[in-house]
Write a protein that holds these residues in place. Sequence first.
Motif, short mmCIF file in Angstrom:
data_model
loop_
_atom_site.label_atom_id
_atom_site.label_comp_id
_atom_site.label_asym_id
_atom_site.label_seq_id
_atom_site.Cartn_x
_atom_site.Cartn_y
_atom_site.Cartn_z
N VAL A 1 0.85 -1.19 0.00
CA VAL A 1 0.00 0.00 0.00
C VAL A 1 0.88 1.23 0.00
N PRO A 2 0.73 2.11 -0.95
CA PRO A 2 1.56 3.30 -0.97
C PRO A 2 1.34 4.15 0.27
N THR A 3 2.39 4.79 0.70
CA THR A 3 2.29 5.66 1.87
C THR A 3 1.35 6.81 1.59
N THR A 4 0.45 7.07 2.54
CA THR A 4 -0.54 8.11 2.35
C THR A 4 0.06 9.48 2.58
N ASP A 5 -0.78 10.49 2.30
CA ASP A 5 -0.35 11.87 2.53
C ASP A 5 -0.01 12.14 3.97
N CYS A 6 -0.50 11.27 4.87
CA CYS A 6 -0.23 11.49 6.29
C CYS A 6 1.23 11.27 6.63
N SER A 7 1.96 10.54 5.79
CA SER A 7 3.34 10.21 6.13
C SER A 7 4.35 10.81 5.16
N THR A 8 3.90 11.60 4.23
CA THR A 8 4.83 12.24 3.31
C THR A 8 4.59 13.73 3.29
N ALA A 9 5.57 14.48 2.99
CA ALA A 9 5.44 15.93 2.96
C ALA A 9 4.67 16.37 1.74
N PRO A 10 3.65 17.21 1.91
CA PRO A 10 2.89 17.68 0.76
C PRO A 10 3.71 18.64 -0.08
N SER A 11 3.42 18.65 -1.37
CA SER A 11 4.13 19.55 -2.25
C SER A 11 3.75 20.98 -1.93
N PRO A 12 4.69 21.88 -2.01
CA PRO A 12 4.38 23.26 -1.69
C PRO A 12 3.43 23.86 -2.70
N GLY A 13 2.68 24.83 -2.26
CA GLY A 13 1.75 25.50 -3.16
C GLY A 13 0.44 25.81 -2.46
N LEU B 1 -15.75 6.58 -0.81
CA LEU B 1 -15.87 5.70 -1.97
C LEU B 1 -15.32 6.35 -3.22
N LEU B 2 -15.42 7.68 -3.30
CA LEU B 2 -14.98 8.42 -4.48
C LEU B 2 -13.59 9.03 -4.31
N ARG B 3 -13.29 9.45 -3.08
CA ARG B 3 -12.00 10.10 -2.80
C ARG B 3 -11.23 9.25 -1.80
N ARG B 4 -10.25 8.54 -2.29
CA ARG B 4 -9.49 7.61 -1.46
C ARG B 4 -8.89 8.31 -0.24
N ARG B 5 -9.18 7.75 0.95
CA ARG B 5 -8.66 8.24 2.24
C ARG B 5 -8.98 9.72 2.46
N TRP B 6 -10.12 10.15 2.00
CA TRP B 6 -10.50 11.55 2.20
C TRP B 6 -10.57 11.91 3.68
N LEU B 7 -11.07 11.00 4.50
CA LEU B 7 -11.18 11.27 5.94
C LEU B 7 -9.80 11.44 6.56
N CYS B 8 -8.83 10.63 6.12
CA CYS B 8 -7.46 10.76 6.63
C CYS B 8 -6.81 12.07 6.18
N ARG B 9 -7.03 12.45 4.95
CA ARG B 9 -6.34 13.59 4.37
C ARG B 9 -6.84 14.93 4.90
N TYR B 10 -8.12 14.99 5.29
CA TYR B 10 -8.69 16.29 5.62
C TYR B 10 -9.30 16.39 7.01
N VAL B 11 -9.84 15.31 7.57
CA VAL B 11 -10.71 15.42 8.74
C VAL B 11 -10.10 14.87 10.01
N CYS B 12 -9.48 13.70 9.95
CA CYS B 12 -9.10 12.96 11.15
C CYS B 12 -8.12 13.74 12.04
N PRO B 13 -8.50 14.10 13.27
CA PRO B 13 -7.58 14.84 14.14
C PRO B 13 -6.42 13.99 14.62
N THR B 14 -6.66 12.70 14.82
CA THR B 14 -5.57 11.82 15.24
C THR B 14 -4.52 11.72 14.14
N PRO C 1 -7.04 1.01 11.51
CA PRO C 1 -8.13 0.26 10.87
C PRO C 1 -9.13 1.15 10.14
N LEU C 2 -9.26 2.41 10.56
CA LEU C 2 -10.13 3.33 9.83
C LEU C 2 -9.53 3.64 8.46
N GLY C 3 -8.22 3.85 8.41
CA GLY C 3 -7.56 4.03 7.12
C GLY C 3 -7.66 2.79 6.26
#
Length: 409
Positions: free
Chosen positions: A5-17, A84-97, A191-193
């Motif tokens: 499974v590729p590493t999600t945005d939670c573990s990599t630095a986002p591109s600047p912009g 279902l439409l946006r992979r790991r949307w909850l992880c990328r934008y919402v999850c406080p943990t 497990p949520l991810g």
Amino acid sequence: MAHTVPTTDCSTAPSPGPRSWRRWAVRFACLAVACALLVPAWPWDVATLAVPALSPYVAIAATVATRSVTLAALFAVPVLLIVLLRRRWLCRYVCPTGLLADLVGRLRGRGNSYGARLPPIGQWLALLTVGGAVLGWPLFLWLDPLAIFAAFVHVWGREVTGAAWLCAAGLPLVLAISLIVPGVWCAKLCPLGGTQELLAWPLRKFRRRESDEGPPPRAWPLARRVVLSGGLGALGAVGIMRWIRRRPSPPLRPPGAAASEQFTGLCVRCGSCARVCPSQILHPDLGEFGADSFLTPLVRYEDEYCLETCQRCTHVCPSGALRRLTAEEKPRAVMGLPRVDMDVCLLGDDHECAICRNACPYEAIRIVFSEETYLSTPTVDPQRCNGCGACQVRCPTEPVKAIVVYPPI
């Protein structure tokens, strides 16, 4: 073959912009909103429910386990449709943990792909949980990150002493893992991810084929993984439920609690019920009733009883461990049944007392005179009593109470 499974945005630095800054702004805003909703300042209980109830992981497993769709599960429906439409949307934008784990992981440096060789443990945990839920005992529901965050916030601002602070230990543990191995919690363990990955997998596979991007990534067939993990989860649930049924004495649970062999699996240990209880009679089990019951809520009647006008704990449970009650249903939600020890009761010592009868809000206690013993005895009507504890709290005998509420057998 092994599926990486590729590493999600939670573990990599986002591109600047600008897009990256907008995403970070949304994540911090969601963190602030989650904290605001979980503080006890709001007059409505739906605020406390909103954060842990957003989890599709909890909603799916709880719905399968209880065979019903609760109001709490409906909170997760919009999130479910989005992921279902946006992979790991909850992880990328919402999850406080996830946000806090990401920030802590960045202390070790940016852009590192730690734990990339680990298998998708979060997906296995999600499938094992649903497999156990089929037989009524979701195995790892308590690992939901939104429940972990809620439990941490709920402890602050309350009079919590001693080992009860363990209720808040989940979030520091996740952050410690993220500090030691950055990104591994969100990408591999959560497990949520993992649930979001599984939900998005069929549509993502279809999109790859439609967009001529080549064949989908080679992986162990999902059906085989579901069958294996589901079967293991079901076997685990059977073993745990049999062990619980052999327990000699179940604990007192809040009103509307699921059956004792199911309650500990459904409870996510979020602490919402204890947070909203006006009588403060709910306390975490610190191992007294077994490992499966650890940190689940117990009822202890010390200074107050379960108010006949209150159903708040049942309105904030996100997983169905507590069935939502109305005012009309509350008298029939049996928590236990009082027993009278006449060796301690003042009536047994030929004193006048009717405090337990007068304290009962359901008029379930009568003082009955026995012509055989020439003693008056408090008698409990099980058809009226729901075990609220008013009689026990008001009983004047000390240090041992003459009337004590015991769990139903």
